[in-house]
Design a protein around this motif. Structure first.
Motif, mmCIF file in Angstrom:
data_model
loop_
_atom_site.group_PDB
_atom_site.id
_atom_site.type_symbol
_atom_site.label_atom_id
_atom_site.label_comp_id
_atom_site.label_asym_id
_atom_site.label_seq_id
_atom_site.Cartn_x
_atom_site.Cartn_y
_atom_site.Cartn_z
ATOM 1 N N LEU A 1 51.911 37.153 38.514
ATOM 2 C CA LEU A 1 50.943 36.776 39.770
ATOM 3 C C LEU A 1 50.767 38.207 40.269
ATOM 4 N N LYS A 2 51.709 39.045 40.498
ATOM 5 C CA LYS A 2 51.481 40.416 41.176
ATOM 6 C C LYS A 2 50.582 41.003 40.503
ATOM 7 N N LEU A 3 50.341 40.976 38.926
ATOM 8 C CA LEU A 3 49.528 41.614 38.245
ATOM 9 C C LEU A 3 48.053 40.982 38.347
ATOM 10 N N SER A 4 47.979 39.784 38.603
ATOM 11 C CA SER A 4 46.830 38.982 38.398
ATOM 12 C C SER A 4 46.908 37.832 39.564
ATOM 13 N N PRO A 5 46.583 38.331 40.861
ATOM 14 C CA PRO A 5 46.941 37.343 41.921
ATOM 15 C C PRO A 5 45.834 36.218 41.881
ATOM 16 N N ARG A 6 44.729 36.273 41.234
ATOM 17 C CA ARG A 6 43.928 35.100 41.279
ATOM 18 C C ARG A 6 43.697 34.385 39.987
#
Length: 308
Positions: A24-29
């Motif tokens: 999620l940190k790498l791709s929050p959406r």
């Protein structure tokens, strides 16, 4: 199925949460990651946090099916059957052949003690996906609730063959078969002073579980007071009408009674008004009513009480 299902099946929730938080940190959406995190933390009983993950996914992709199904699961985990029912009905209105929604519909029907609907939903799910482990587990739960432990174990075994090592399925298989017969024995002695004879009260009871909902029992009571002995015979039926509501009725008779009631009639009910929670157990409202007919008088007793 979402990739987190394998983590959850083997009980590796901390590892799953760590992996998905990193993603999620790498791709929050990324909505798949948000839904997966919601399922993982929800499985850990952090329900408020799980709801926020599902809501974030829906804010990014309104109507996202996986997030809507996640909210259904969340309501089931919280024991909120009415809310879960409303949510899953909304999903099925737009996706009537969704296997996961059908399995969740069955899970809710189990909470509602509607075994017929639960079985029908699971049969539909398995017709669409015969190797769906969740549906097979649900079918096992239905069969166990109906009292068919052999059929339940067969369904669990099929599910375990699909998901080897599943801690959830293995726990179900580890549950011993229910005992149908139960024997209860009791004895009391009161040592009286001033040369008075002891009072004794002994009982033997035998019960038989007709189904998960119905139990019949009989009890014989042998009581002695001041040299007189009475034998009382009692029959009782206990019935669970739903997971939250149960009732019983009994009748007893004492032939040639000296001091016990010549006959007795009783009934009672229990209604669970608060479901079990992590911090405390269930809260139930109970009532017992009984009429005892003695040689010289009749006594009526009504006893409401709260159990928590």
């Amino acid at each position: 199925r979402l990739p987190c299902s394998n983590w959850m099946a083997t009980g590796k929730l901390p590892e799953a949460e760590t992996a998905y938080r990193r993603a999620l940190k790498l791709s929050p959406r990324n909505t798949d990651t948000l839904v997966a995190l919601g399922l993982v933390v929800g499985s850990s009983q952090r329900f408020d946090e799980a709801g926020r993950f599902f809501d974030r996914a829906l804010a990014i992709r309104p109507g996202l099916l996986d997030a809507r199904l996640g909210k259904v699961r969340l309501a089931i985990w919280q024991g909120d059957a009415p809310r879960a029912r409303a949510l899953v009905d909304d999903v099925l209105a737009s996706a009537p052949d969704n296997v996961e929604a059908l399995s969740l519909d069955a899970r809710i029907a189990l909470l509602e003690a509607d075994y017929k609907r639960a079985g029908q939903s699971l049969q539909r799910a398995l017709a669409l996906d015969p190797r769906n482990a969740e549906a097979l587990v649900g079918l096992g739960d239905v069969r166990r609730a109906e009292g068919d432990d052999e059929a339940a174990r067969q369904a669990y075994g099929q599910a375990l063959a699909i998901e080897p090592g599943s801690a959830d399925i293995e726990q179900r298989l580890a549950v011993p078969p229910p005992r149908k017969w139960r024997l209860d024995l009791g004895n009391e002695v009161s040592d009286l002073t001033d040369g008075l004879g002891d009072w004794t009260d002994s009982s033997a009871g035998l019960s038989y579980r007709l189904s998960p909902q119905t139990t019949i029992s009989g009890r014989t009571r042998l009581a002695t007071r001041f040299g007189n002995t009475d034998v009382q015979i009692e029959g009782r039926v206990d019935q669970a009408f739903s997971p939250a509501f149960s009732a019983y009725a009994l009748a007893a008779a004492t032939p040639d009674a000296d001091f016990l009631a010549r006959y007795s009639l009783g009934a009672g009910a229990s209604w669970q008004v608060v479901a079990p929670a992590k911090a405390f157990g269930p809260v139930s409202l109970n009532i017992d009513a009984r009429y005892d007919d003695f040689a010289d008088t009749g006594v009526t007793t009504v006893s409401p009480w709260v159990q928590g």
